[in-house]
Design a protein around this motif. Sequence first.
Motif, PDB file in Angstrom:
ATOM      1  N   LYS A 211       0.880  -0.945   0.248  1.00  0.00           N
ATOM      2  CA  LYS A 211      -0.127  -0.032   0.148  1.00  0.00           C
ATOM      3  C   LYS A 211       0.882   1.411   0.215  1.00  0.00           C
ATOM      4  O   LYS A 211       0.157   1.968  -0.357  1.00  0.00           O
ATOM      5  CB  LYS A 211      -1.050  -0.192   1.517  1.00  0.00           C
ATOM      6  CG  LYS A 211      -2.145  -1.089   1.685  1.00  0.00           C
ATOM      7  CD  LYS A 211      -3.218  -0.817   2.752  1.00  0.00           C
ATOM      8  CE  LYS A 211      -4.198  -2.293   2.030  1.00  0.00           C
ATOM      9  NZ  LYS A 211      -4.981  -1.730   1.033  1.00  0.00           N
TER      10      LYS A 211
ATOM     11  N   THR B 100       1.919   1.665  -3.762  1.00  0.00           N
ATOM     12  CA  THR B 100       0.604   2.170  -4.229  1.00  0.00           C
ATOM     13  C   THR B 100       0.367   3.365  -4.454  1.00  0.00           C
ATOM     14  O   THR B 100       0.760   4.646  -5.225  1.00  0.00           O
ATOM     15  CB  THR B 100      -0.632   1.368  -3.856  1.00  0.00           C
ATOM     16  OG1 THR B 100      -0.514   0.467  -4.469  1.00  0.00           O
ATOM     17  CG2 THR B 100      -1.562   2.438  -4.428  1.00  0.00           C
ATOM     18  N   SER B 101       0.622   3.867  -2.744  1.00  0.00           N
ATOM     19  CA  SER B 101       0.353   5.712  -2.521  1.00  0.00           C
ATOM     20  C   SER B 101       1.795   6.555  -3.208  1.00  0.00           C
ATOM     21  O   SER B 101       0.868   7.322  -3.538  1.00  0.00           O
ATOM     22  CB  SER B 101       1.139   5.803  -0.756  1.00  0.00           C
ATOM     23  OG  SER B 101      -0.531   4.794  -0.427  1.00  0.00           O
TER      24      SER B 101
ATOM     25  N   GLN C 101       3.849   5.652  -5.566  1.00  0.00           N
ATOM     26  CA  GLN C 101       3.667   5.461  -7.408  1.00  0.00           C
ATOM     27  C   GLN C 101       2.328   6.497  -7.591  1.00  0.00           C
ATOM     28  O   GLN C 101       2.247   7.297  -8.821  1.00  0.00           O
ATOM     29  CB  GLN C 101       2.795   3.997  -7.984  1.00  0.00           C
ATOM     30  CG  GLN C 101       4.331   3.141  -7.750  1.00  0.00           C
ATOM     31  CD  GLN C 101       3.457   1.950  -8.395  1.00  0.00           C
ATOM     32  OE1 GLN C 101       3.120   1.385  -8.337  1.00  0.00           O
ATOM     33  NE2 GLN C 101       4.987   0.735  -8.119  1.00  0.00           N
ATOM     34  N   SER C 102       1.153   7.223  -7.054  1.00  0.00           N
ATOM     35  CA  SER C 102      -0.170   6.968  -7.166  1.00  0.00           C
ATOM     36  C   SER C 102      -0.104   8.842  -7.176  1.00  0.00           C
ATOM     37  O   SER C 102      -0.793   9.838  -7.334  1.00  0.00           O
ATOM     38  CB  SER C 102      -1.620   6.709  -6.906  1.00  0.00           C
ATOM     39  OG  SER C 102      -1.186   6.500  -5.273  1.00  0.00           O
TER      40      SER C 102
ATOM     41  N   LYS D 277      -0.997   9.560  -3.743  1.00  0.00           N
ATOM     42  CA  LYS D 277      -2.486  10.426  -2.866  1.00  0.00           C
ATOM     43  C   LYS D 277      -2.683   9.062  -2.355  1.00  0.00           C
ATOM     44  O   LYS D 277      -1.749   7.919  -2.418  1.00  0.00           O
ATOM     45  CB  LYS D 277      -3.539  10.011  -3.588  1.00  0.00           C
ATOM     46  CG  LYS D 277      -4.352  10.494  -2.635  1.00  0.00           C
ATOM     47  CD  LYS D 277      -5.832  10.490  -3.439  1.00  0.00           C
ATOM     48  CE  LYS D 277      -7.102  10.967  -2.618  1.00  0.00           C
ATOM     49  NZ  LYS D 277      -6.755  11.990  -1.944  1.00  0.00           N
TER      50      LYS D 277
ATOM     51  N   SER E 284       1.621  14.691   0.731  1.00  0.00           N
ATOM     52  CA  SER E 284       0.862  14.996  -0.345  1.00  0.00           C
ATOM     53  C   SER E 284      -1.338  14.997   0.539  1.00  0.00           C
ATOM     54  O   SER E 284      -1.616  14.799   0.393  1.00  0.00           O
ATOM     55  CB  SER E 284       0.252  13.690  -1.399  1.00  0.00           C
ATOM     56  OG  SER E 284       0.387  12.731  -0.667  1.00  0.00           O
TER      57      SER E 284
END
Length: 576
Positions: free
Chosen positions: A109, A112-113, A115-116, A118, A405
């Motif tokens: 996770k 993922t954060s 890469q995004s 957010k 972010s």
Amino acid sequence: MKLRMQAIAAAVAVIGSSAAGAGEPEAQKWIDTEFQPSTLSRDRQMAEMKWFIEAAAKLKAKGVNEVNVVSETITTHEYESKTLARAFTEITGIKVNHDIIQEGDVVEKLQTSMQSGKSIYDGWISDSDLIGTHYRYGAILPLSDYMNGPGKEFTNPDLDLKDFIGTRFTTAPDGKLYQLPDQQFANLYWFRADWFARKDLQDKFKAKYGYDLGVPTNWSAYEDIAEFFTNDVKELDGRRVYGHMDYGKKDPSLGWRFTDAWLSMAGTADRGLPNGMPVDEWGIRVAEDKCTPVGASVARGGAANSPAAVYALTKYVEWMKKYSPQQATGMTFSEAGPVPAQGQIAQQIFWYTAFTADMTKKGLPVVNPDGTPKWRMAPSPYGPYWKDGMQNGYQDVGSWTFFKSTDPNRMSAAWLYAQFVTSKTVSLKKSIVGLTFIRDSDVHSEFFTKHADNYGGLIEFYRSPARVAWTPTGTNVPDYPRLAQLWWSNVATAVTGERTPQQAMDNLANEMDQVMLRLERAGMAQCAPKLNPRGDPSKWLSDQHAPWKKLANEKPKGETIAYDRLLQAWKEGKVR
């Protein structure tokens, strides 16, 4: 305009005062019923809780009433999620949803954060193993900047960073603190002290090996002891016994077995604390700037497939297959963890102190009727390539981490919760529950002085300099999530016999280089890899530094030390 601002400030002050009054009875209740013992007096605990109440009131005035945080599943975090989150909610009025998930899921996770761009959560407890990743990508908020800048009003004046024992592990090459330690545990040697103390076994061991049965200080002695209990003793108290325990299933947890400093215990890295420099415990070399990764393979100056690394993997596979219960090769980390408590294991070279709480429960075969353990913990022995000044072993430091972010107000609320669960008001009680120390004041508390005998050497370890010689993954690792996943898949091929240890480590080193080449091309915020060209491996191998030349004799004479002598060394302020 000035008068208007003064009026707004006065209104906020009234809101804060009202909220503080509403939370004080709840704070007093928690102090009296749950937050004992503490290194603080009850009055000082209450003063600290008042600060949290007033700080939370400022955020509630901005509409922040709820935050979401996450951590891996261990006893300490379960206590936070089930008890401390509820306490914080009742005391401050800000609801905390503290999710606990598997460590691999936390890392996924986080990735993922990143890469995004957010953040999925307002706050994270992630291992300090990711410090090199956080520093290079620039997505994580440096706490040093935050505490001295926009977060100053939400930073507890009694936080006392100097009291934290793990901040050197969460500080990046730029000198900034990126993460706040929440829990720590080390991997140490574990053994059945009651068995080792038996005169008949001592005599039998010395007759065979020519030296005393005791705490092994090198891998040769560990191997002799494993052989002795598995094939000479065989049975004690009517049960089959084994001289070693490990796990080998092809599973992400197999990677932790190695990235958590198995290679450094063999002596793969360079000298240097907290991690080898310029070659670290993963076998990754950095340039003279001590920041730019230049390779993992010996052909590029690294050590991931060096003779010491291959030796480490060879012994791991050999010991597990020869001296562990047969089912060990099919177990994961979580499945193998409880096995020593069942009473058939004589020793374990790689045992996490996070299991201490579960190994001290009355009624277990490894616990005496009075509640004291039949086992003890000690420094793990080192391999033949190990030299003074090298990292001694691994220490996990789960630490509060925040994305840049994240909404500033929600992040501030999560930061309040992070400080709450690490505050002196609650940290001693949390240390008693989970035995994952973060504060020097807790380690040296009256409670742990009085009850030290119940923890098999853990208190003495954390009161000694050893606690900083056992260290997490260092800053040489540029992208922990991407590189860590390469380890378990490659190590597994050596366990199954698909590849020899040399072939497995060659493949691992090459795959690590390929990932770092991609990172080099993609670029990073700072200190991106810049790999050396491949060359003749022999030009890098040396007897002065990593990667180390192959030794003519990888099994010197076994050496042991009496546990009482070792314990005294810790009490005298020595590492071992």
